[in-house]
Design a protein around this motif. Structure first.
Motif, PDB file in Angstrom:
ATOM      1  N   GLU A  36       0.832  -1.206   0.000  1.00  0.00           N
ATOM      2  CA  GLU A  36       0.000   0.000   0.000  1.00  0.00           C
ATOM      3  C   GLU A  36       0.867   1.258   0.000  1.00  0.00           C
ATOM      4  O   GLU A  36       0.586   2.214  -0.727  1.00  0.00           O
ATOM      5  CB  GLU A  36      -0.916   0.024   1.220  1.00  0.00           C
ATOM      6  CG  GLU A  36      -2.106  -0.893   1.139  1.00  0.00           C
ATOM      7  CD  GLU A  36      -3.011  -0.766   2.357  1.00  0.00           C
ATOM      8  OE1 GLU A  36      -4.215  -0.995   2.195  1.00  0.00           O
ATOM      9  OE2 GLU A  36      -2.529  -0.447   3.461  1.00  0.00           O
ATOM     10  N   ILE A  37       1.901   1.262   0.804  1.00  0.00           N
ATOM     11  CA  ILE A  37       2.788   2.430   0.882  1.00  0.00           C
ATOM     12  C   ILE A  37       3.470   2.662  -0.466  1.00  0.00           C
ATOM     13  O   ILE A  37       3.523   3.789  -0.963  1.00  0.00           O
ATOM     14  CB  ILE A  37       3.829   2.256   2.009  1.00  0.00           C
ATOM     15  CG1 ILE A  37       3.131   2.311   3.371  1.00  0.00           C
ATOM     16  CG2 ILE A  37       4.933   3.305   1.906  1.00  0.00           C
ATOM     17  CD1 ILE A  37       4.019   1.877   4.535  1.00  0.00           C
ATOM     18  N   ILE A  38       3.985   1.605  -1.058  1.00  0.00           N
ATOM     19  CA  ILE A  38       4.701   1.733  -2.329  1.00  0.00           C
ATOM     20  C   ILE A  38       3.775   2.197  -3.446  1.00  0.00           C
ATOM     21  O   ILE A  38       4.147   3.040  -4.262  1.00  0.00           O
ATOM     22  CB  ILE A  38       5.372   0.395  -2.710  1.00  0.00           C
ATOM     23  CG1 ILE A  38       6.493   0.088  -1.712  1.00  0.00           C
ATOM     24  CG2 ILE A  38       5.907   0.430  -4.137  1.00  0.00           C
ATOM     25  CD1 ILE A  38       7.016  -1.327  -1.801  1.00  0.00           C
ATOM     26  N   SER A  39       2.566   1.659  -3.488  1.00  0.00           N
ATOM     27  CA  SER A  39       1.645   1.979  -4.582  1.00  0.00           C
ATOM     28  C   SER A  39       0.841   3.251  -4.332  1.00  0.00           C
ATOM     29  O   SER A  39       0.309   3.845  -5.273  1.00  0.00           O
ATOM     30  CB  SER A  39       0.670   0.823  -4.811  1.00  0.00           C
ATOM     31  OG  SER A  39      -0.204   0.676  -3.704  1.00  0.00           O
ATOM     32  N   GLY A  40       0.717   3.642  -3.065  1.00  0.00           N
ATOM     33  CA  GLY A  40      -0.114   4.798  -2.748  1.00  0.00           C
ATOM     34  C   GLY A  40      -1.595   4.490  -2.860  1.00  0.00           C
ATOM     35  O   GLY A  40      -2.425   5.389  -2.920  1.00  0.00           O
ATOM     36  N   LEU A  98      -5.595  -4.932  -4.889  1.00  0.00           N
ATOM     37  CA  LEU A  98      -4.251  -4.372  -4.965  1.00  0.00           C
ATOM     38  C   LEU A  98      -3.230  -5.486  -5.145  1.00  0.00           C
ATOM     39  O   LEU A  98      -2.314  -5.375  -5.955  1.00  0.00           O
ATOM     40  CB  LEU A  98      -3.932  -3.564  -3.700  1.00  0.00           C
ATOM     41  CG  LEU A  98      -2.504  -3.026  -3.602  1.00  0.00           C
ATOM     42  CD1 LEU A  98      -2.208  -2.058  -4.737  1.00  0.00           C
ATOM     43  CD2 LEU A  98      -2.273  -2.370  -2.260  1.00  0.00           C
ATOM     44  N   LEU A  99      -3.394  -6.578  -4.407  1.00  0.00           N
ATOM     45  CA  LEU A  99      -2.449  -7.680  -4.514  1.00  0.00           C
ATOM     46  C   LEU A  99      -2.449  -8.265  -5.921  1.00  0.00           C
ATOM     47  O   LEU A  99      -1.392  -8.608  -6.461  1.00  0.00           O
ATOM     48  CB  LEU A  99      -2.764  -8.766  -3.481  1.00  0.00           C
ATOM     49  CG  LEU A  99      -2.751  -8.332  -2.018  1.00  0.00           C
ATOM     50  CD1 LEU A  99      -3.011  -9.516  -1.106  1.00  0.00           C
ATOM     51  CD2 LEU A  99      -1.456  -7.640  -1.656  1.00  0.00           C
ATOM     52  N   GLY A 100      -3.627  -8.372  -6.525  1.00  0.00           N
ATOM     53  CA  GLY A 100      -3.722  -8.867  -7.895  1.00  0.00           C
ATOM     54  C   GLY A 100      -3.032  -7.943  -8.881  1.00  0.00           C
ATOM     55  O   GLY A 100      -2.352  -8.390  -9.809  1.00  0.00           O
ATOM     56  N   CYS A 101      -3.190  -6.645  -8.685  1.00  0.00           N
ATOM     57  CA  CYS A 101      -2.560  -5.652  -9.553  1.00  0.00           C
ATOM     58  C   CYS A 101      -1.035  -5.718  -9.432  1.00  0.00           C
ATOM     59  O   CYS A 101      -0.319  -5.743 -10.445  1.00  0.00           O
ATOM     60  CB  CYS A 101      -3.060  -4.255  -9.186  1.00  0.00           C
ATOM     61  SG  CYS A 101      -2.247  -2.926 -10.091  1.00  0.00           S
ATOM     62  N   ASP A 122       3.845   4.587  -6.556  1.00  0.00           N
ATOM     63  CA  ASP A 122       3.185   5.884  -6.433  1.00  0.00           C
ATOM     64  C   ASP A 122       4.092   6.958  -7.040  1.00  0.00           C
ATOM     65  O   ASP A 122       5.261   7.063  -6.669  1.00  0.00           O
ATOM     66  CB  ASP A 122       2.938   6.179  -4.951  1.00  0.00           C
ATOM     67  CG  ASP A 122       2.102   7.424  -4.707  1.00  0.00           C
ATOM     68  OD1 ASP A 122       2.003   8.282  -5.608  1.00  0.00           O
ATOM     69  OD2 ASP A 122       1.551   7.540  -3.598  1.00  0.00           O
ATOM     70  N   PRO A 123       3.571   7.756  -7.984  1.00  0.00           N
ATOM     71  CA  PRO A 123       4.391   8.798  -8.616  1.00  0.00           C
ATOM     72  C   PRO A 123       5.016   9.769  -7.621  1.00  0.00           C
ATOM     73  O   PRO A 123       6.080  10.327  -7.886  1.00  0.00           O
ATOM     74  CB  PRO A 123       3.400   9.522  -9.531  1.00  0.00           C
ATOM     75  CG  PRO A 123       2.288   8.572  -9.743  1.00  0.00           C
ATOM     76  CD  PRO A 123       2.227   7.699  -8.529  1.00  0.00           C
TER      77      PRO A 123
END
Length: 165
Positions: free
Chosen positions: A37-41, A56-59, A74-75
């Motif tokens: 979650e932190i990495i992807s935002g 999210l896990l699937g993505c 996350d940009p």
């Protein structure tokens, strides 16, 4: 009113969510979700994207398997001028996150091993297996394929999403 299947596992490990079994590996799973979650935002609950991923896990898993791990970052992390992260360090964190959210508890590393992995770039990481709650080619998808067009639940629980007009 349209009914949808929306996984709401959040930080719960599959063994706890499905069978009420809790162990130290359940905490590792929760840590892995938090790390991703932190990495992807993005939040793990209520996740949706235009690629059709329903979790999210699937993505993260799909992008990892396609060699596009950088696409989930996350940009803000990449664009931050104060960021001291290098892309290989972020990809390593994604790799560790995926190791933590593997479906089978016995495949997940111990938290002490996770700390060593995070603290040392010299530690070789094993390849992760498919994460839990990841609709792909697991048994969950097989259950869904048996359902009719108007059925949206694999566990006899229906979640209704009400949209305003």
């Amino acid at each position: 009113m349209r009914q949808k299947l929306i996984p709401r596992s959040g930080y719960m490990s599959p063994e706890y969510a499905m069978n009420g079994i809790f162990s130290v590996k359940s905490d590792v799973f929760s840590f892995g979700v938090l790390l991703l979650e932190i990495i992807s935002g993005k939040r793990s609950t209520g996740f949706y994207n235009s690629s059709g991923d329903i979790s999210l896990l699937g993505c993260v898993w799909r992008n990892w398997k396609e060699g596009k791990g950088l696409d989930i970052i996350d940009p803000i992390i990449i664009d931050s001028s104060s960021s001291t992260f290098k892309t290989h360090e972020i990809l390593r964190c994604i790799h560790i996150g995926l190791l933590c959210v593997q479906e089978r508890a016995e495949d997940r590393p111990a938290m002490s091993s996770v700390m060593v992995m995070l603290g040392s770039e010299n530690t070789t990481l094993p390849e992760p297996n498919q994460p839990a709650f990841c609709v792909g080619n697991g048994s969950f998808e097989a259950q869904l394929s048996k359902l009719g067009d108007n059925e949206w639940t694999a566990n006899q629980i229906t979640l209704s999403v009400i949209d305003a007009r």
